[in-house]
Design a protein around this motif. Structure first.
Motif, PDB file in Angstrom:
ATOM      1  N   VAL A   1      39.837  50.197  36.134  1.00 43.37           N
ATOM      2  CA  VAL A   1      40.943  51.042  35.696  1.00 43.37           C
ATOM      3  C   VAL A   1      42.301  50.389  35.942  1.00 43.37           C
ATOM      4  O   VAL A   1      43.205  50.482  35.115  1.00 43.37           O
ATOM      5  CB  VAL A   1      40.866  52.429  36.390  1.00 43.37           C
ATOM      6  N   ILE A   2      42.447  49.685  37.056  1.00 41.03           N
ATOM      7  CA  ILE A   2      43.751  49.148  37.451  1.00 41.03           C
ATOM      8  C   ILE A   2      44.062  47.798  36.796  1.00 41.03           C
ATOM      9  O   ILE A   2      45.173  47.574  36.330  1.00 41.03           O
ATOM     10  CB  ILE A   2      43.839  49.031  38.984  1.00 41.03           C
ATOM     11  N   GLN A   3      43.094  46.907  36.753  1.00 39.70           N
ATOM     12  CA  GLN A   3      43.319  45.554  36.247  1.00 39.70           C
ATOM     13  C   GLN A   3      43.340  45.530  34.725  1.00 39.70           C
ATOM     14  O   GLN A   3      42.614  46.279  34.083  1.00 39.70           O
ATOM     15  CB  GLN A   3      42.196  44.622  36.720  1.00 39.70           C
ATOM     16  N   LYS A   4      44.175  44.655  34.163  1.00 35.05           N
ATOM     17  CA  LYS A   4      44.106  44.438  32.718  1.00 35.05           C
ATOM     18  C   LYS A   4      43.031  43.386  32.460  1.00 35.05           C
ATOM     19  O   LYS A   4      41.896  43.720  32.218  1.00 35.05           O
ATOM     20  CB  LYS A   4      45.460  43.989  32.168  1.00 35.05           C
ATOM     21  N   GLN A   5      43.360  42.137  32.501  1.00 33.16           N
ATOM     22  CA  GLN A   5      42.374  41.072  32.390  1.00 33.16           C
ATOM     23  C   GLN A   5      42.584  40.142  33.575  1.00 33.16           C
ATOM     24  O   GLN A   5      43.687  39.673  33.798  1.00 33.16           O
ATOM     25  CB  GLN A   5      42.521  40.293  31.094  1.00 33.16           C
ATOM     26  N   SER A   6      41.541  39.903  34.310  1.00 32.59           N
ATOM     27  CA  SER A   6      41.630  39.011  35.457  1.00 32.59           C
ATOM     28  C   SER A   6      40.237  38.476  35.774  1.00 32.59           C
ATOM     29  O   SER A   6      39.233  38.977  35.265  1.00 32.59           O
ATOM     30  CB  SER A   6      42.207  39.741  36.676  1.00 32.59           C
ATOM     31  N   ILE A   7      40.217  37.500  36.634  1.00 25.75           N
ATOM     32  CA  ILE A   7      38.935  36.937  37.080  1.00 25.75           C
ATOM     33  C   ILE A   7      38.146  38.004  37.833  1.00 25.75           C
ATOM     34  O   ILE A   7      36.930  38.114  37.670  1.00 25.75           O
ATOM     35  CB  ILE A   7      39.179  35.691  37.970  1.00 25.75           C
ATOM     36  N   ILE A   8      38.833  38.807  38.645  1.00 19.36           N
ATOM     37  CA  ILE A   8      38.148  39.846  39.410  1.00 19.36           C
ATOM     38  C   ILE A   8      37.476  40.839  38.469  1.00 19.36           C
ATOM     39  O   ILE A   8      36.337  41.266  38.699  1.00 19.36           O
ATOM     40  CB  ILE A   8      39.130  40.568  40.355  1.00 19.36           C
ATOM     41  N   LYS A   9      38.152  41.201  37.395  1.00 15.90           N
ATOM     42  CA  LYS A   9      37.573  42.148  36.433  1.00 15.90           C
ATOM     43  C   LYS A   9      36.341  41.541  35.758  1.00 15.90           C
ATOM     44  O   LYS A   9      35.356  42.247  35.530  1.00 15.90           O
ATOM     45  CB  LYS A   9      38.613  42.560  35.395  1.00 15.90           C
ATOM     46  N   GLU A  10      36.387  40.253  35.465  1.00 15.83           N
ATOM     47  CA  GLU A  10      35.216  39.581  34.889  1.00 15.83           C
ATOM     48  C   GLU A  10      34.032  39.639  35.862  1.00 15.83           C
ATOM     49  O   GLU A  10      32.895  39.861  35.455  1.00 15.83           O
ATOM     50  CB  GLU A  10      35.549  38.123  34.555  1.00 15.83           C
ATOM     51  N   TRP A  11      34.301  39.439  37.131  1.00 15.53           N
ATOM     52  CA  TRP A  11      33.251  39.503  38.151  1.00 15.53           C
ATOM     53  C   TRP A  11      32.682  40.915  38.247  1.00 15.53           C
ATOM     54  O   TRP A  11      31.477  41.096  38.423  1.00 15.53           O
ATOM     55  CB  TRP A  11      33.799  39.047  39.503  1.00 15.53           C
ATOM     56  N   VAL A  12      33.552  41.910  38.146  1.00  9.20           N
ATOM     57  CA  VAL A  12      33.085  43.296  38.196  1.00  9.20           C
ATOM     58  C   VAL A  12      32.171  43.588  37.012  1.00  9.20           C
ATOM     59  O   VAL A  12      31.109  44.189  37.178  1.00  9.20           O
ATOM     60  CB  VAL A  12      34.276  44.277  38.252  1.00  9.20           C
ATOM     61  N   TYR A  13      32.572  43.159  35.825  1.00  9.29           N
ATOM     62  CA  TYR A  13      31.714  43.375  34.657  1.00  9.29           C
ATOM     63  C   TYR A  13      30.355  42.692  34.846  1.00  9.29           C
ATOM     64  O   TYR A  13      29.314  43.279  34.528  1.00  9.29           O
ATOM     65  CB  TYR A  13      32.375  42.856  33.382  1.00  9.29           C
TER      66      TYR A  13
END
Length: 122
Positions: free
Chosen positions: A62-74
């Motif tokens: 919800v908070i991140q737009k596009q980031s490495i952390i978001k890729e890891w979460v996915y």
């Protein structure tokens, strides 16, 4: 708001609700979840860390737009959902439908998140 953004937010919100409901079950209905984990052959000490991980994943989505952390979460959610599907499928309890819905929402969120935030800086 364009269609890509609407699909992204609807799928991400529904996925988040599903994950938070699951995490809530892990915390507030511990005894039933403990029995389910035992029937899967999973160690029960994973219940609380998984609840924390799911809650954290929702926050990042919800908070991140596009980031490495978001890729890891996915990617982590992808493997978690696949493992949940096969755990339910292998014991034959018929509860794998939630995993199928979660996977569809995850894929929609990922694809439309890429389209929505394609010009964002990592």
């Amino acid at each position: 708001m364009n269609l890509n953004k609407i699909i992204y937010w609807v799928s991400t919100t529904l996925l988040g609700v599903l994950l938070l409901m699951s995490a809530g079950m892990y915390i507030f209905n511990y005894l039933a979840i403990e029995e389910a984990f035992k029937s899967f052959g999973y160690p029960t000490y994973l219940i609380y860390p998984l609840a924390i991980a799911k809650t954290t994943a929702v926050l990042v989505l919800v908070i991140q737009k596009q980031s490495i952390i978001k890729e890891w979460v996915y990617s982590a959610l992808f493997f978690e959902i696949v493992l949940a599907f096969f755990a339910h499928f292998m014991i034959g309890d018929g509860e794998q439908t939630a995993a199928v819905i979660a996977m569809a929402l995850l894929i929609l969120s990922y694809i439309f998140g890429k389209r929505t935030f394609k010009n964002s800086i990592v």
